[in-house]
Design an enzyme around this catalytic site. Structure first.
Site, PDB file in Angstrom:
ATOM      1  N   GLY A   1      39.725 -38.062  33.224  1.00 20.32           N
ATOM      2  CA  GLY A   1      39.572 -38.486  31.824  1.00 20.32           C
ATOM      3  C   GLY A   1      40.642 -37.885  30.929  1.00 20.32           C
TER       4      GLY A   1
ATOM      5  N   ASN B   1      33.667 -40.112  38.532  1.00 20.59           N
ATOM      6  CA  ASN B   1      33.160 -41.409  39.018  1.00 20.59           C
ATOM      7  C   ASN B   1      33.958 -42.584  38.443  1.00 20.59           C
ATOM      8  OD1 ASN B   1      32.275 -41.630  36.391  1.00 20.59           O
ATOM      9  ND2 ASN B   1      30.089 -41.808  36.894  1.00 20.59           N
TER      10      ASN B   1
ATOM     11  N   ASN C   1      34.874 -43.994  33.031  1.00 27.08           N
ATOM     12  CA  ASN C   1      35.657 -44.165  31.801  1.00 27.08           C
ATOM     13  C   ASN C   1      37.096 -43.718  32.006  1.00 27.08           C
ATOM     14  OD1 ASN C   1      35.835 -44.945  29.051  1.00 27.08           O
ATOM     15  ND2 ASN C   1      35.783 -42.802  28.414  1.00 27.08           N
TER      16      ASN C   1
ATOM     17  N   PHE D   1      33.962 -31.324  32.581  1.00 25.85           N
ATOM     18  CA  PHE D   1      34.221 -32.314  31.528  1.00 25.85           C
ATOM     19  C   PHE D   1      33.356 -33.561  31.670  1.00 25.85           C
ATOM     20  CE2 PHE D   1      38.479 -30.313  31.975  1.00 25.85           C
ATOM     21  CZ  PHE D   1      38.707 -29.944  30.667  1.00 25.85           C
TER      22      PHE D   1
ATOM     23  N   SER E   1      30.776 -29.523  21.986  1.00 28.57           N
ATOM     24  CA  SER E   1      31.385 -30.290  20.905  1.00 28.57           C
ATOM     25  C   SER E   1      30.962 -29.724  19.558  1.00 28.57           C
ATOM     26  CB  SER E   1      30.886 -31.731  21.021  1.00 28.57           C
ATOM     27  OG  SER E   1      31.181 -32.471  19.857  1.00 28.57           O
TER      28      SER E   1
ATOM     29  N   TYR F   1      23.855 -38.387  22.071  1.00 26.81           N
ATOM     30  CA  TYR F   1      25.051 -37.735  22.632  1.00 26.81           C
ATOM     31  C   TYR F   1      25.072 -36.257  22.219  1.00 26.81           C
ATOM     32  CZ  TYR F   1      29.749 -35.933  22.975  1.00 26.81           C
ATOM     33  OH  TYR F   1      30.817 -35.108  23.234  1.00 26.81           O
TER      34      TYR F   1
ATOM     35  N   LYS G   1      24.517 -32.541  24.445  1.00 25.60           N
ATOM     36  CA  LYS G   1      25.371 -31.340  24.464  1.00 25.60           C
ATOM     37  C   LYS G   1      24.558 -30.087  24.109  1.00 25.60           C
ATOM     38  CE  LYS G   1      29.261 -33.229  25.595  1.00 25.60           C
ATOM     39  NZ  LYS G   1      29.832 -32.959  26.918  1.00 25.60           N
TER      40      LYS G   1
ATOM     41  N   ARG H   1      38.551 -33.779   8.941  1.00 25.48           N
ATOM     42  CA  ARG H   1      38.264 -33.257  10.278  1.00 25.48           C
ATOM     43  C   ARG H   1      39.341 -32.277  10.715  1.00 25.48           C
ATOM     44  NH1 ARG H   1      34.532 -35.670   8.910  1.00 25.48           N
ATOM     45  NH2 ARG H   1      33.255 -37.222   9.999  1.00 25.48           N
TER      46      ARG H   1
HETATM   47  P1  NAD Z   1      36.666 -39.082  28.945  1.00 23.20           P
HETATM   48  O1  NAD Z   1      35.656 -40.160  28.950  1.00 23.20           O
HETATM   49  O2  NAD Z   1      38.108 -39.463  28.897  1.00 23.20           O
HETATM   50  O3  NAD Z   1      36.466 -38.133  30.211  1.00 23.20           O
HETATM   51  C1  NAD Z   1      35.202 -37.916  30.812  1.00 23.20           C
HETATM   52  C2  NAD Z   1      35.372 -38.212  32.288  1.00 23.20           C
HETATM   53  O4  NAD Z   1      34.132 -37.991  32.933  1.00 23.20           O
HETATM   54  C3  NAD Z   1      35.777 -39.662  32.565  1.00 23.20           C
HETATM   55  O5  NAD Z   1      36.882 -39.675  33.421  1.00 23.20           O
HETATM   56  C4  NAD Z   1      34.543 -40.264  33.220  1.00 23.20           C
HETATM   57  O6  NAD Z   1      34.886 -41.261  34.182  1.00 23.20           O
HETATM   58  C5  NAD Z   1      33.908 -39.033  33.867  1.00 23.20           C
HETATM   59  N1  NAD Z   1      32.455 -39.126  34.061  1.00 23.20           N
HETATM   60  C6  NAD Z   1      31.504 -39.499  33.166  1.00 23.20           C
HETATM   61  N2  NAD Z   1      30.290 -39.438  33.721  1.00 23.20           N
HETATM   62  C7  NAD Z   1      30.467 -38.994  34.998  1.00 23.20           C
HETATM   63  C8  NAD Z   1      29.594 -38.729  36.078  1.00 23.20           C
HETATM   64  N3  NAD Z   1      28.278 -38.935  35.984  1.00 23.20           N
HETATM   65  N4  NAD Z   1      30.120 -38.292  37.245  1.00 23.20           N
HETATM   66  C9  NAD Z   1      31.452 -38.093  37.376  1.00 23.20           C
HETATM   67  N5  NAD Z   1      32.323 -38.350  36.394  1.00 23.20           N
HETATM   68  C10 NAD Z   1      31.839 -38.791  35.213  1.00 23.20           C
HETATM   69  O7  NAD Z   1      36.315 -38.085  27.754  1.00 23.20           O
HETATM   70  P2  NAD Z   1      37.113 -36.835  27.201  1.00 23.20           P
HETATM   71  O8  NAD Z   1      37.491 -37.138  25.801  1.00 23.20           O
HETATM   72  O9  NAD Z   1      38.126 -36.381  28.159  1.00 23.20           O
HETATM   73  O10 NAD Z   1      35.914 -35.790  27.124  1.00 23.20           O
HETATM   74  C11 NAD Z   1      35.694 -34.819  28.129  1.00 23.20           C
HETATM   75  C12 NAD Z   1      34.458 -34.020  27.772  1.00 23.20           C
HETATM   76  O11 NAD Z   1      34.669 -33.413  26.497  1.00 23.20           O
HETATM   77  C13 NAD Z   1      33.185 -34.849  27.631  1.00 23.20           C
HETATM   78  O12 NAD Z   1      32.125 -34.105  28.165  1.00 23.20           O
HETATM   79  C14 NAD Z   1      33.036 -35.023  26.144  1.00 23.20           C
HETATM   80  O13 NAD Z   1      31.705 -35.193  25.776  1.00 23.20           O
HETATM   81  C15 NAD Z   1      33.593 -33.713  25.626  1.00 23.20           C
HETATM   82  N6  NAD Z   1      34.096 -33.811  24.250  1.00 23.20           N
HETATM   83  C16 NAD Z   1      35.019 -34.760  23.935  1.00 23.20           C
HETATM   84  C17 NAD Z   1      35.475 -34.875  22.620  1.00 23.20           C
HETATM   85  C18 NAD Z   1      36.433 -35.948  22.229  1.00 23.20           C
HETATM   86  O14 NAD Z   1      36.496 -36.285  21.034  1.00 23.20           O
HETATM   87  N7  NAD Z   1      37.225 -36.518  23.121  1.00 23.20           N
HETATM   88  C19 NAD Z   1      35.006 -33.969  21.658  1.00 23.20           C
HETATM   89  C20 NAD Z   1      34.084 -33.001  22.029  1.00 23.20           C
HETATM   90  C21 NAD Z   1      33.631 -32.931  23.332  1.00 23.20           C
HETATM   91  C1  WQD Z   2      37.244 -39.082  12.326  1.00 25.59           C
HETATM   92  C2  WQD Z   2      37.268 -39.534  10.859  1.00 25.59           C
HETATM   93  C3  WQD Z   2      35.637 -41.229  10.341  1.00 25.59           C
HETATM   94  C4  WQD Z   2      37.401 -44.330  12.886  1.00 25.59           C
HETATM   95  C5  WQD Z   2      33.413 -38.059  16.893  1.00 25.59           C
HETATM   96  C6  WQD Z   2      32.093 -37.674  17.468  1.00 25.59           C
HETATM   97  C7  WQD Z   2      32.088 -36.233  17.830  1.00 25.59           C
HETATM   98  C8  WQD Z   2      33.283 -35.864  18.702  1.00 25.59           C
HETATM   99  C9  WQD Z   2      34.569 -36.406  18.184  1.00 25.59           C
HETATM  100  C10 WQD Z   2      32.690 -35.777  21.001  1.00 25.59           C
HETATM  101  C11 WQD Z   2      35.879 -39.716  10.241  1.00 25.59           C
HETATM  102  C12 WQD Z   2      37.050 -41.770  10.176  1.00 25.59           C
HETATM  103  C13 WQD Z   2      37.144 -43.152  12.223  1.00 25.59           C
HETATM  104  C14 WQD Z   2      37.798 -45.481  12.119  1.00 25.59           C
HETATM  105  C15 WQD Z   2      37.688 -44.146  10.125  1.00 25.59           C
HETATM  106  N1  WQD Z   2      33.190 -36.380  20.024  1.00 25.59           N
HETATM  107  N2  WQD Z   2      37.288 -43.051  10.874  1.00 25.59           N
HETATM  108  N3  WQD Z   2      37.917 -45.330  10.766  1.00 25.59           N
HETATM  109  O1  WQD Z   2      33.395 -38.855  13.819  1.00 25.59           O
HETATM  110  O2  WQD Z   2      34.653 -36.665  13.609  1.00 25.59           O
HETATM  111  O3  WQD Z   2      33.662 -37.272  15.731  1.00 25.59           O
HETATM  112  O4  WQD Z   2      34.440 -37.790  17.847  1.00 25.59           O
HETATM  113  O5  WQD Z   2      32.051 -34.760  21.021  1.00 25.59           O
HETATM  114  O6  WQD Z   2      30.901 -35.982  18.479  1.00 25.59           O
HETATM  115  O7  WQD Z   2      31.077 -37.917  16.507  1.00 25.59           O
HETATM  116  O8  WQD Z   2      35.657 -38.500  14.950  1.00 25.59           O
HETATM  117  O9  WQD Z   2      37.654 -39.901  15.260  1.00 25.59           O
HETATM  118  O10 WQD Z   2      35.387 -41.008  15.086  1.00 25.59           O
HETATM  119  O11 WQD Z   2      36.387 -39.965  13.050  1.00 25.59           O
HETATM  120  O12 WQD Z   2      37.810 -44.092   8.899  1.00 25.59           O
HETATM  121  O13 WQD Z   2      38.020 -46.583  12.663  1.00 25.59           O
HETATM  122  O14 WQD Z   2      37.882 -40.819  10.802  1.00 25.59           O
HETATM  123  O15 WQD Z   2      34.805 -41.725   9.336  1.00 25.59           O
HETATM  124  O16 WQD Z   2      35.971 -39.325   8.901  1.00 25.59           O
HETATM  125  P1  WQD Z   2      34.278 -37.838  14.411  1.00 25.59           P
HETATM  126  P2  WQD Z   2      36.290 -39.919  14.663  1.00 25.59           P
END
Ligand code: NAD
Ligand code: WQD
Length: 336
Positions: free
Chosen positions: A10, A32, A35, A80, A124, A148, A152, A230
């Protein structure tokens, strides 16, 4: 160190694999591909010139994990793997709990059997809910506003209980703020399978012509320009934070929790402006209604990670938007 990386195909996982391999660690990926694409694994190998063993295994599959663990005998795990779309989690709450909570339980069960008890978990900033003030420190009250976020929060609590019941465990809960950007090579980056929910992938898809116009969700928040604020953090800085967390676990600290952010807040319009300035593209946008569940401001106090991990983000907003654009413009269809 030999590190098992769940979700390593990912977005954040692939970048962390680059940092692990570059620093001389070994990494083994289970994913898996729900995504992601195996192409990301090949690109990590191309960037680093190192091998990255990959297994298409679901973290809910005990036997599949057992086999990988038996074969590679990792010393630590970065976890992750998880589903992360807030809106989808409201529609499909059971899927989110099965995948993110049950998946983590099964993973910990297998890890425990193999005596692999150093774990870094992707939490997160969403666990802070709607914070009463900013910047946010790790001791702020926790809450969840969607399945979601609750998944976490539940996993954080399960991992704390696990460490109390079995002191072999050392666990770092890393609370990410808003990861953006891509590896400097432009070879790996964020590749949303659908229309992006998050701001930066949406902006870059408008810039590349895949999407018509950005909807800015609300311009009446109590912020400097009315749009949401943010803490955007470059994914490479975030990835490096995981290496520092692994090192911390060597000191056997039990459970530790860190905010991984820059400590700076940028509004939606700040990000659009930075993107336009750095890329020379115009981002068409319109002001739309607030998105339900959004908060006005969210940014970290990241001083605990600096003090205890010796980690801080070094890449600024211009680096974030330039690297996002390099990835998007070189790979308009993502991994294709
Ligand atoms: P992503 O979707 O790109 O990566 C997650 C990976 O996990 C994917 O490759 C997906 O195929 C794999 N996956 C999901 N369910 C699975 C399962 N049951 N078994 C094996 N593989 C599985 O997302 P990311 O942005 O790289 O996020 C990674 C982690 O960080 C996640 O846990 C996400 O919740 C957390 N996180 C992400 C953000 C963000 O904004 N990107 C913010 C805070 C936390
Ligand atoms: C950022 C800002 C929106 C899209 C989310 C999850 C959070 C975390 C990170 C995993 C906000 C604005 C967005 C658009 C916009 N993920 N926006 N137009 O909402 O801070 O967090 O992703 O843990 O759990 O909730 O991130 O990138 O969606 O938004 O105006 O098309 O951009 O309102 O102010 P967010 P975001």
């Amino acid at each position: 160190m030999r590190v098992l990386v769940t979700g390593g195909a990912g977005y954040i996982g692939s970048h962390t694999c680059v940092e692990l391999l570059t620093a001389g660690h070994e990494a083994i990926v289970v994913d898996n591909l729900s995504n992601s694409s195996e192409e990301a694994i090949r690109r990590v190998e191309a960037i680093t010139g190192k091998q990255l063993p990959f297994y298409q295994v679901d973290i809910r599959d005990y036997d599949g994990l057992d086999e990988v663990l038996g074969k590679h005998q990792p010393e630590a795990v970065i976890h992750f793997a998880g589903l992360k779309a807030v809106g989808e989690s409201v529609e499909k709450s059971l899927l989110y709990y099965q995948n993110n909570v049950q998946g983590t339980l099964t993973l910990c069960d297998v890890l425990s059997k193999h005596g692999v008890c150093d774990l870094v978990f992707s939490s997160s900033a969403t666990v802070y809910g709607d914070p009463a003030s900013v910047p946010i420190t790790e001791d702020f009250p926790l809450s969840a506003t969607n399945p979601y976020g609750r998944s976490k929060l539940i996993v954080e609590e399960i991992l704390r209980d696990l460490q109390v019941s079995d002191s072999r465990w050392n666990i770092a809960l890393l609370r990410y703020f808003n990861p953006v950007g891509a590896h400097h090579s432009g070879q790996i980056g964020e590749d949303p399978s659908d229309i992006p929910n998050n701001l930066m992938p949406f902006v870059s898809q408008v810039a590349v012509g895949k999407l018509e116009c950005l909807s800015v969700f609300g311009d009446d928040y109590p912020t400097k320009d009315g749009t949401g604020v943010r803490d955007y953090i470059h994914v490479v800085d975030l990835s490096i934070g995981h290496l520092r967390a692994l090192e911390k676990l060597q000191q056997k600290p039990g459970v530790v929790t860190y905010n991984l952010g820059t400590g700076n807040g940028y509004s939606v319009l700040d990000m659009v402006k930075a993107f336009e300035e750095q890329t020379g593209r115009t981002i068409k946008y319109r002001i739309a209604d607030r998105r339900p569940g959004d908060i006005a401001m969210c940014y970290a106090d990241a001083s605990q990670a600096k003090k205890e991990l010796g980690w801080e983000a070094t890449r600024d907003v211009n680096d974030m938007v330039r690297d996002t654009w390099r990835w998007q413009s070189q790979n308009p269809q993502g991994y294709g």
